[in-house]
Design an enzyme around this catalytic site. Structure first.
Site, short mmCIF file in Angstrom:
data_model
loop_
_atom_site.label_atom_id
_atom_site.label_comp_id
_atom_site.label_asym_id
_atom_site.label_seq_id
_atom_site.Cartn_x
_atom_site.Cartn_y
_atom_site.Cartn_z
CG MET A 95 -2.00 -1.05 1.16
SD MET A 95 -3.11 -0.71 -0.23
CE MET A 95 -4.04 -2.24 -0.27
CG HIS A 114 -5.41 -1.68 -9.57
ND1 HIS A 114 -5.25 -0.86 -8.47
CD2 HIS A 114 -6.56 -1.30 -10.16
CE1 HIS A 114 -6.28 -0.02 -8.42
NE2 HIS A 114 -7.07 -0.26 -9.42
CB ALA A 184 -9.71 -11.60 -10.94
#
Ligand code: GRF
Length: 206
Positions: A95, A114, A184
């Site tokens: 982060m 992302h 994903a």
């Protein structure tokens, strides 16, 4: 030390589910051209560090509270990367926005996952749950995850791999985040890592 593998460091800040996906991919040999050599966290209490310890991977913590500034944190991370002879850096739920000084040292050797289909819902301020809140409030029907090379502009590097996930009418930001991670991120990050590591290995052997 395995001479003919790409030496990988994984940078983390949180729960480490993406790191776990990389660890599992190494065990199942989906990730075989590279070796997870070190995990570096910028948060002391990140569960990702536990995951590293549980899997015999060297762990380091470099927190801003201890080092005082982003610059000092990056300098310490660089020192660790050089000490561990790292070839390839994977940002897995990391982060912190890395500076151009740092990213320009590792051009095309840093990748990031992302939780959206870039160029949607990405860039400054789009991270974690905020990404899914933005997708839901916009009303898109499909979202997903992207793995891309990292440069000095957040989420702007060359795209390596993407995977789409359908948004359900019943979705909340939390349920969507969970599904995007499971269906994903955790699938394409290991595949993209192997793709890049394999290409690096090929270039090294030429
Ligand atoms: C998640 O929001 C994920 O989408 C993003 O980083 C966050 C934490 O991931 N890439 P992890 O569980 O720490 O890997």
């Amino acid at each position: 030390m395995n001479q003919n593998k790409i030496r990988i460091a994984v940078l983390v800040s949180g729960g480490g589910t993406n790191l776990q996906a990389l660890i599992d991919a190494q065990k199942s040999e989906i990730l075989k051209s590279g070796e997870l050599v070190a995990v570096i966290s910028n948060k002391k209490d990140a569960y990702a560090v536990e995951r590293a310890k549980n899997n015999g991977i060297k762990d380091y913590t470099v927190s801003k509270t201890e080092f005082g500034s982003l610059k000092a944190v990056e300098e310490k991370i660089t020192e660790i990367l050089e000490h561990e002879k790292i070839d390839f850096i994977i940002l897995a739920g990391f982060m912190m926005i890395l500076s151009e000084t740092f990213t320009s040292k590792y051009t095309n050797r840093i990748i990031n996952v992302h939780p959206s289909l870039i160029p949607s819902f990405c860039g400054k301020g789009y991270y974690g749950l905020k990404v899914h809140e933005a997708a839901l409030s916009y009303g898109v029907k499909v979202t997903g995850a992207t793995v891309h090379f990292v440069n000095e502009i957040p989420d702007a590097g060359q795209i390596i791999m993407q995977k789409a996930v359908e948004i359900l009418d019943t979705d909340t930001p939390e349920s969507l985040q969970e599904r995007v991670m499971k269906e994903a991120e955790h699938i394409i990050l290991p595949l993209a890592a192997e793709k890049v590591a394999k290409e690096m290995l090929k270039r090294r052997e030429q």
